[in-house]
Design an enzyme around this catalytic site. Structure first.
Site, PDB file in Angstrom:
ATOM      1  N   TYR A 146      -4.768  -9.454  -2.024  1.00 55.34           N
ATOM      2  CA  TYR A 146      -4.704  -8.130  -2.650  1.00 55.34           C
ATOM      3  C   TYR A 146      -3.278  -7.560  -2.571  1.00 55.34           C
ATOM      4  O   TYR A 146      -2.764  -6.979  -3.536  1.00 55.34           O
ATOM      5  CB  TYR A 146      -5.712  -7.206  -1.953  1.00 55.34           C
ATOM      6  CG  TYR A 146      -5.493  -5.736  -2.207  1.00 55.34           C
ATOM      7  CD1 TYR A 146      -5.930  -5.135  -3.388  1.00 55.34           C
ATOM      8  CD2 TYR A 146      -4.822  -4.940  -1.267  1.00 55.34           C
ATOM      9  CE1 TYR A 146      -5.708  -3.790  -3.625  1.00 55.34           C
ATOM     10  CE2 TYR A 146      -4.597  -3.596  -1.498  1.00 55.34           C
ATOM     11  CZ  TYR A 146      -5.033  -3.022  -2.677  1.00 55.34           C
ATOM     12  OH  TYR A 146      -4.808  -1.693  -2.924  1.00 55.34           O
ATOM     13  N   LYS A 158      -5.676  -3.366  -9.955  1.00 54.81           N
ATOM     14  CA  LYS A 158      -7.128  -3.326  -9.695  1.00 54.81           C
ATOM     15  C   LYS A 158      -7.930  -3.392 -11.001  1.00 54.81           C
ATOM     16  O   LYS A 158      -8.999  -3.986 -11.054  1.00 54.81           O
ATOM     17  CB  LYS A 158      -7.482  -2.039  -8.943  1.00 54.81           C
ATOM     18  CG  LYS A 158      -6.895  -1.949  -7.537  1.00 54.81           C
ATOM     19  CD  LYS A 158      -7.031  -0.519  -6.993  1.00 54.81           C
ATOM     20  CE  LYS A 158      -6.508  -0.407  -5.559  1.00 54.81           C
ATOM     21  NZ  LYS A 158      -6.394   1.005  -5.125  1.00 54.81           N
ATOM     22  N   SER A 217      -1.702  -0.323  -7.586  1.00 56.19           N
ATOM     23  CA  SER A 217      -3.141  -0.170  -7.858  1.00 56.19           C
ATOM     24  C   SER A 217      -3.540  -0.456  -9.300  1.00 56.19           C
ATOM     25  O   SER A 217      -4.733  -0.623  -9.576  1.00 56.19           O
ATOM     26  CB  SER A 217      -3.589   1.253  -7.518  1.00 56.19           C
ATOM     27  OG  SER A 217      -3.789   1.390  -6.143  1.00 56.19           O
ATOM     28  N   VAL A 256       0.957   3.505  -7.019  1.00 57.03           N
ATOM     29  CA  VAL A 256       1.882   4.306  -6.197  1.00 57.03           C
ATOM     30  C   VAL A 256       3.351   4.003  -6.416  1.00 57.03           C
ATOM     31  O   VAL A 256       4.199   4.764  -5.945  1.00 57.03           O
ATOM     32  CB  VAL A 256       1.631   4.198  -4.673  1.00 57.03           C
ATOM     33  CG1 VAL A 256       0.441   4.981  -4.244  1.00 57.03           C
ATOM     34  CG2 VAL A 256       1.601   2.788  -4.214  1.00 57.03           C
ATOM     35  N   TYR A 297      -8.681   8.255  -9.214  1.00 53.89           N
ATOM     36  CA  TYR A 297      -9.281   8.629  -7.916  1.00 53.89           C
ATOM     37  C   TYR A 297      -9.980   9.977  -8.004  1.00 53.89           C
ATOM     38  O   TYR A 297     -10.670  10.251  -8.976  1.00 53.89           O
ATOM     39  CB  TYR A 297      -8.224   8.602  -6.799  1.00 53.89           C
ATOM     40  CG  TYR A 297      -7.409   7.343  -6.840  1.00 53.89           C
ATOM     41  CD1 TYR A 297      -8.027   6.105  -6.655  1.00 53.89           C
ATOM     42  CD2 TYR A 297      -6.045   7.366  -7.109  1.00 53.89           C
ATOM     43  CE1 TYR A 297      -7.292   4.936  -6.708  1.00 53.89           C
ATOM     44  CE2 TYR A 297      -5.304   6.197  -7.158  1.00 53.89           C
ATOM     45  CZ  TYR A 297      -5.936   4.994  -6.964  1.00 53.89           C
ATOM     46  OH  TYR A 297      -5.223   3.849  -7.029  1.00 53.89           O
TER      47      TYR A 297
HETATM   48  O1  DON Z   1      -3.147  -0.719  -1.106  1.00 48.19           O
HETATM   49  C1  DON Z   1      -2.273   0.114  -1.285  1.00 48.19           C
HETATM   50  O2  DON Z   1      -2.230   1.165  -0.632  1.00 48.19           O
HETATM   51  C2  DON Z   1      -1.234  -0.135  -2.368  1.00 48.19           C
HETATM   52  N1  DON Z   1      -0.920  -1.524  -2.464  1.00 48.19           N
HETATM   53  C3  DON Z   1      -1.719   0.340  -3.702  1.00 48.19           C
HETATM   54  C4  DON Z   1      -2.145   1.809  -3.723  1.00 48.19           C
HETATM   55  C5  DON Z   1      -1.953   2.472  -5.024  1.00 48.19           C
HETATM   56  O3  DON Z   1      -1.221   2.047  -5.889  1.00 48.19           O
HETATM   57  C6  DON Z   1      -2.625   3.795  -5.177  1.00 48.19           C
HETATM   58  N2  DON Z   1      -2.298   4.385  -6.471  1.00 48.19           N
HETATM   59  N3  DON Z   1      -2.014   5.414  -6.878  1.00 48.19           N
END
Ligand code: DON
Length: 341
Positions: free
Chosen positions: A208, A85, A82, A278, A260
């Site tokens: 993405y 982003k 994430s 994540v 978040y």
């Molecule tokens: O879209 C997703 O769920 C993952 N590629 C990225 C989510 C993420 O990194 C949330 N962060 N804490």
């Protein structure tokens, strides 16, 4: 949030970093005092992420003059997830400008987890902000490029410019997420039903997913963040990546939405714009000074790295980075708290 900073004095924000040796020592201390912690759990909803060594822990600070400090596993690569982003948003904002991107993607916190479907429904199909999955997929769809392949190439080269080196995608991480990302596909279809996504929604989810699988280290994150701290110029390469206006806008979005539904707590404890992923990375930016990059795979229940948050909280205090921490005007060291009446 348990920041593990009991007894660490909050140094006032003087507008600049302490000298090189002091920063070097504090980066090492942030690593040392959190190294033994085993709190949190590794993410495994993307199956391959569950295979990581949970003991890995790296801390890095990049200064706006191009100097980089490191401790621990700061050169171990992991998928950016994430955190991408933030930088894709900056590239899109550079293209579309403040008003349009603000209207199309939004800048307000959903108060809900990063992969919430109901947030889209509750807001009439508006993605709300570029840091949750809905807004990030809509943002990726706005990248320049006539095809998905062209958009992907713009993202890969744009994020590489932030890092100051050619970033590579981890094909195994990409494959693991692509096989299991039905939820993101559903979010993209939902956005399509509201007329809120450009292009083929599943192709945009694919781009993405690729951007999330780009490999970075804690050192890379620090340099990428320092580019946002340095008015859009990468302090290591000297190349301009984005404008100073876009840096300002990106950092304000990170301050309100980067962690978040925990963004308020993060700002309360750390007082800086940041973004987590994540796989265990966090980037945190001290405007005009530099940035912190951390990597530690065990996460809290909101998906944010536990040791990363603690190391960042320590550095924010010890280096006087918190943007809300003023000292008394005219005091000799800029760090006197004044007396309570
Ligand atoms: O879209 C997703 O769920 C993952 N590629 C990225 C989510 C993420 O990194 C949330 N962060 N804490």
């Amino acid at each position: 949030m348990d920041t593990n900073t009991a007894g660490v004095e909050q140094t006032a924000n003087t507008g600049q970093l302490p000298g090189w040796d002091a920063v070097d020592e504090q980066v090492l201390e942030a690593y040392r005092r959190n190294r033994e912690s085993t709190d949190g759990v590794v993410a495994d909803y993307i199956p391959i992420l569950g295979a990581v060594d949970p003991e890995l822990f790296g801390v890095s600070v990049a200064e706006v003059d191009g100097g980089v400090h490191v401790a621990g596993d700061a050169d171990v690569e992991f998928s950016i997830q994430s955190i991408s982003k933030a930088f894709v948003y900056a590239l899109v904002a550079e293209e579309f400008g403040h008003d349009e991107v603000g209207e199309r993607v939004g800048v307000n916190n959903t108060g809900l987890p990063f992969n919430s479907v109901i947030a889209v429904e509750l807001n009439g199909g508006h993605p709300m902000n570029p840091m949750v999955n809905a807004g990030a997929i809509a943002t990726t769809a706005l990248m320049p490029g006539a095809t998905a392949a062209e958009k992907w190439e713009h993202i890969r080269s744009g994020l590489s410019a932030f890092a100051g080196r050619q970033l590579q995608m981890d094909g195994v991480v990409y494959g693991s997420e692509a096989e299991t990302n039905q939820r993101n596909q559903a979010i993209a279809r939902l956005l399509q039903s509201y007329g809120r996504i450009d292009g083929d929604p599943l192709e945009m989810v694919d781009v993405y997913t690729r951007q999330c699988a780009l490999l970075v280290s804690a050192r890379d994150l620090a340099v990428m963040g320092a580019t946002l701290a340095d008015g859009g110029v990468n302090p290591v390469t000297g190349n301009r990546v984005i404008s100073a206006d876009v840096c300002r806008d990106t950092l304000s979005v990170l301050a309100s939405t980067g962690l978040y539904e925990r963004s308020g707590e993060w700002l309360f404890d750390i007082g800086l714009p940041g973004k987590s992923g994540v796989a265990g990375g966090i980037v945190t930016v001290a405007p005009g000074k530099g940035a912190i990059g951390t990597f530690s795979p065990r996460l809290d229940s909101a998906g944010n790295s536990v040791r990363g948050q603690r190391a960042t909280a320590y550095l924010s205090r010890a280096l006087g980075l918190n943007i809300f921490a003023s000292g008394v005007h005219g005091s000799i060291d800029g760090n006197k708290q004044g007396s309570t009446p």
